[in-house]
Design a protein around this motif. Structure first.
Motif, PDB file in Angstrom:
ATOM      1  N   GLN A  17       9.002  66.994  89.878  1.00 15.68           N
ATOM      2  CA  GLN A  17      10.052  66.299  90.992  1.00 15.68           C
ATOM      3  C   GLN A  17       9.875  66.436  92.148  1.00 15.68           C
ATOM      4  O   GLN A  17       9.646  65.702  92.992  1.00 15.68           O
ATOM      5  N   GLU A  18       8.483  66.609  92.073  1.00 12.60           N
ATOM      6  CA  GLU A  18       7.179  66.111  93.430  1.00 12.60           C
ATOM      7  C   GLU A  18       6.497  64.760  93.811  1.00 12.60           C
ATOM      8  O   GLU A  18       6.250  64.731  94.646  1.00 12.60           O
ATOM      9  N   GLN A  19       7.151  64.112  92.459  1.00  9.66           N
ATOM     10  CA  GLN A  19       6.659  63.218  92.722  1.00  9.66           C
ATOM     11  C   GLN A  19       8.097  61.794  93.119  1.00  9.66           C
ATOM     12  O   GLN A  19       7.501  60.927  93.273  1.00  9.66           O
ATOM     13  N   ILE A  20       8.497  62.422  93.346  1.00  7.34           N
ATOM     14  CA  ILE A  20      10.224  61.925  93.927  1.00  7.34           C
ATOM     15  C   ILE A  20       9.639  61.472  95.884  1.00  7.34           C
ATOM     16  O   ILE A  20       9.535  62.549  96.097  1.00  7.34           O
ATOM     17  N   ALA A  21       9.456  61.188  95.599  1.00  4.23           N
ATOM     18  CA  ALA A  21       8.741  60.605  97.661  1.00  4.23           C
ATOM     19  C   ALA A  21       9.804  60.576  98.688  1.00  4.23           C
ATOM     20  O   ALA A  21      11.595  60.209  98.270  1.00  4.23           O
ATOM     21  N   THR A 161      15.846  64.701 100.041  1.00  7.94           N
ATOM     22  CA  THR A 161      16.803  65.825 100.360  1.00  7.94           C
ATOM     23  C   THR A 161      16.713  66.020 102.423  1.00  7.94           C
ATOM     24  O   THR A 161      16.812  66.604 102.868  1.00  7.94           O
ATOM     25  N   GLN A 162      15.400  65.650 102.436  1.00  9.37           N
ATOM     26  CA  GLN A 162      15.032  65.640 103.935  1.00  9.37           C
ATOM     27  C   GLN A 162      16.050  63.938 104.182  1.00  9.37           C
ATOM     28  O   GLN A 162      16.405  62.697 104.035  1.00  9.37           O
ATOM     29  N   GLU A 163      15.975  64.750 106.252  1.00  8.19           N
ATOM     30  CA  GLU A 163      16.940  63.445 106.586  1.00  8.19           C
ATOM     31  C   GLU A 163      15.577  62.989 107.932  1.00  8.19           C
ATOM     32  O   GLU A 163      14.313  63.278 107.784  1.00  8.19           O
ATOM     33  N   ILE A 300       8.340  42.176  92.059  1.00  6.49           N
ATOM     34  CA  ILE A 300       7.896  43.104  92.944  1.00  6.49           C
ATOM     35  C   ILE A 300       9.260  44.065  93.029  1.00  6.49           C
ATOM     36  O   ILE A 300       9.886  44.458  93.438  1.00  6.49           O
ATOM     37  N   THR A 301       8.982  45.810  92.858  1.00  7.06           N
ATOM     38  CA  THR A 301       9.154  46.926  92.037  1.00  7.06           C
ATOM     39  C   THR A 301       9.606  47.753  92.582  1.00  7.06           C
ATOM     40  O   THR A 301       8.159  47.873  93.015  1.00  7.06           O
ATOM     41  N   ASN A 302      10.393  48.385  92.527  1.00  6.38           N
ATOM     42  CA  ASN A 302       9.354  49.838  92.827  1.00  6.38           C
ATOM     43  C   ASN A 302       9.631  50.526  91.464  1.00  6.38           C
ATOM     44  O   ASN A 302      10.144  50.115  90.643  1.00  6.38           O
ATOM     45  N   PHE A 303       9.579  52.365  91.302  1.00  5.17           N
ATOM     46  CA  PHE A 303      10.122  53.212  89.996  1.00  5.17           C
ATOM     47  C   PHE A 303      10.648  53.671  90.100  1.00  5.17           C
ATOM     48  O   PHE A 303      11.182  54.105  90.475  1.00  5.17           O
ATOM     49  N   HIS A 304      11.670  53.398  88.768  1.00  5.23           N
ATOM     50  CA  HIS A 304      13.101  53.368  88.688  1.00  5.23           C
ATOM     51  C   HIS A 304      13.384  54.794  88.508  1.00  5.23           C
ATOM     52  O   HIS A 304      12.524  55.438  87.660  1.00  5.23           O
ATOM     53  N   ARG A 336       4.069  57.608  93.471  1.00  7.24           N
ATOM     54  CA  ARG A 336       5.411  58.181  94.437  1.00  7.24           C
ATOM     55  C   ARG A 336       6.580  56.753  93.458  1.00  7.24           C
ATOM     56  O   ARG A 336       6.305  56.092  93.485  1.00  7.24           O
ATOM     57  N   PHE A 337       7.906  58.606  93.469  1.00 14.99           N
ATOM     58  CA  PHE A 337       8.669  57.339  92.945  1.00 14.99           C
ATOM     59  C   PHE A 337       9.918  57.347  93.723  1.00 14.99           C
ATOM     60  O   PHE A 337      10.434  58.121  95.005  1.00 14.99           O
ATOM     61  N   TYR A 338      10.884  55.875  93.288  1.00 15.35           N
ATOM     62  CA  TYR A 338      12.439  56.262  93.861  1.00 15.35           C
ATOM     63  C   TYR A 338      11.722  55.074  95.798  1.00 15.35           C
ATOM     64  O   TYR A 338      10.783  54.574  95.471  1.00 15.35           O
ATOM     65  N   SER A 339      13.247  55.592  96.322  1.00 14.99           N
ATOM     66  CA  SER A 339      13.278  55.004  97.547  1.00 14.99           C
ATOM     67  C   SER A 339      12.185  54.437  98.601  1.00 14.99           C
ATOM     68  O   SER A 339      11.722  53.751  98.851  1.00 14.99           O
ATOM     69  N   PHE A 340      11.263  55.581  98.320  1.00 11.68           N
ATOM     70  CA  PHE A 340      10.414  55.352  99.617  1.00 11.68           C
ATOM     71  C   PHE A 340       8.787  55.324  98.518  1.00 11.68           C
ATOM     72  O   PHE A 340       8.205  56.008  98.732  1.00 11.68           O
TER      73      PHE A 340
END
Length: 347
Positions: A17-21, A161-163, A300-304, A336-340
């Motif tokens: 979980q902690e690797q989800i940016a 989860t952070q604004e 070029i992509t992110n980690f999904h 670090r994974f996903y959108s950010f």
């Protein structure tokens, strides 16, 4: 292709979980980048995103999705005072939109929801078979989009989860055409300065538009991936982009796609016409291992997300085993994974 790769579970990996940016790296191009040479499987290079300058060559054509995220999440109240939430999904005509609505069962045709003290009002016209609502909006502003800008919020993915205090961090530097319910996140890594440097080097920057639907986050629920119903999204390829791609393919220069949305745009056009041409249409193209790419030479992509259609697309391009090993490596090396999260360059 191995029959096994039709199973959703083939695309699962363990992600702490902690690797989800939760927040983007600043400056944008200082995130990490994992580089994968398809000709040299299972050999991965750790770089910083701004190193993409050294990885791209003069004459490479970089294709970016210039869709801009709508402030599509709306919080309002019914005339009874009950709280409601809408998420804009698709403009049907003028001020009529398909929306996800909560609480859906309590919002029936004829009900009116007020947003921002009446700056925007939405009347439910119809409940659709998929549970969404057709909503007609009226507004106390010059245009619908002006009202939306005043009362709407950016629809961040559920795993963030952070604004976000600065909403511009969830838009690419080149975002131009409003219409997406989520950002084409591979483009978030580019700074204005990096784009200018790439152009000075002779990299050709061209744009397509694909309005990202909320279906991009829809999980694959069927065990057999071929039974998954792919969401449909609208895209447009301008004439100058089509011309540049056709010229590059003829001359043997690379076409490099920024993100899965740009990839789906180019490959959907190729599937429809056997070539790249200026067009605008809807696509529900589903790319998974076994697919033969007609246009792109690099990605070029992110980690999904595990078991997502996006990791299936990456597996089709980089090779299934190569992709899953790369993800295993990225988890081990604390990417670090996903959108950010961090980036991946496959070439």
């Amino acid at each position: 292709m191995s029959k096994d790769l039709m199973n959703k579970s083939d695309y699962f990996f363990d992600l702490p979980q902690e690797q989800i940016a939760q927040t983007p790296v600043i400056p944008r191009d200082s995130c990490r980048m994992l580089c994968i040479d398809k000709k040299n499987p299972f050999h991965y290079e750790d770089k910083i995103f701004k190193d993409i300058y050294d990885m791209l060559k003069p004459g490479d054509v970089l294709i970016m999705n210039n869709s801009k995220v709508l402030p599509a999440r709306l919080y309002g109240t019914k005339t009874t005072g009950a709280a409601c939430e809408f998420l804009l999904l698709k403009q049907i005509e003028n001020d009529v939109w398909e929306c996800m609505a909560h609480p859906g069962r309590r919002l029936q045709p004829g009900h009116v929801v007020v947003f921002g003290d009446g700056i925007l009002n939405g009347e439910i016209m119809e409940s659709l078979d998929n549970g969404n609502k057709l909503v007609r909006f009226t507004y106390n502003a010059q245009t619908f989009f002006e009202a939306l800008d005043m009362v709407g919020k950016l629809p961040l993915p559920h795993y963030i989860t952070q604004e976000l205090k600065d909403s511009s961090l969830y838009q690419t530097e080149y975002a131009k055409i409003l219409g997406s319910a989520a950002a084409p996140t591979a483009g978030l890594h580019f700074t204005k300065e990096l784009l200018e440097k790439l152009e000075s080097k002779g990299v050709i920057l061209k744009y397509v538009t694909l309005h990202v639907g909320i279906g991009t986050f829809r999980p694959v629920k069927t065990d057999n991936i071929l039974e998954h119903e792919m969401h449909s999204e609208w895209f447009e390829i301008p004439q100058d982009t089509a011309n540049e791609i056709a010229k590059a393919k003829k001359e043997g220069r690379r076409v490099i796609s920024v993100g899965t949305t740009s990839t789906r745009t180019l490959e959907a056009c190729y599937q429809a016409f056997g070539q790249i041409k200026a067009c605008s249409m809807d696509t529900n193209i589903f790319i998974y291992p076994g697919y033969n790419f007609g246009i792109i030479d690099g990605l070029i992509t992110n980690f999904h997300l595990p078991e997502s259609t996006l990791i299936m697309l990456v597996s089709a391009f980089a090779g299934y085993e190569n992709t899953m090993k790369a993800y295993e490596y990225a988890v081990k090396e604390k990417y670090r994974f996903y959108s950010f999260g961090d980036a991946m360059f496959i070439y």
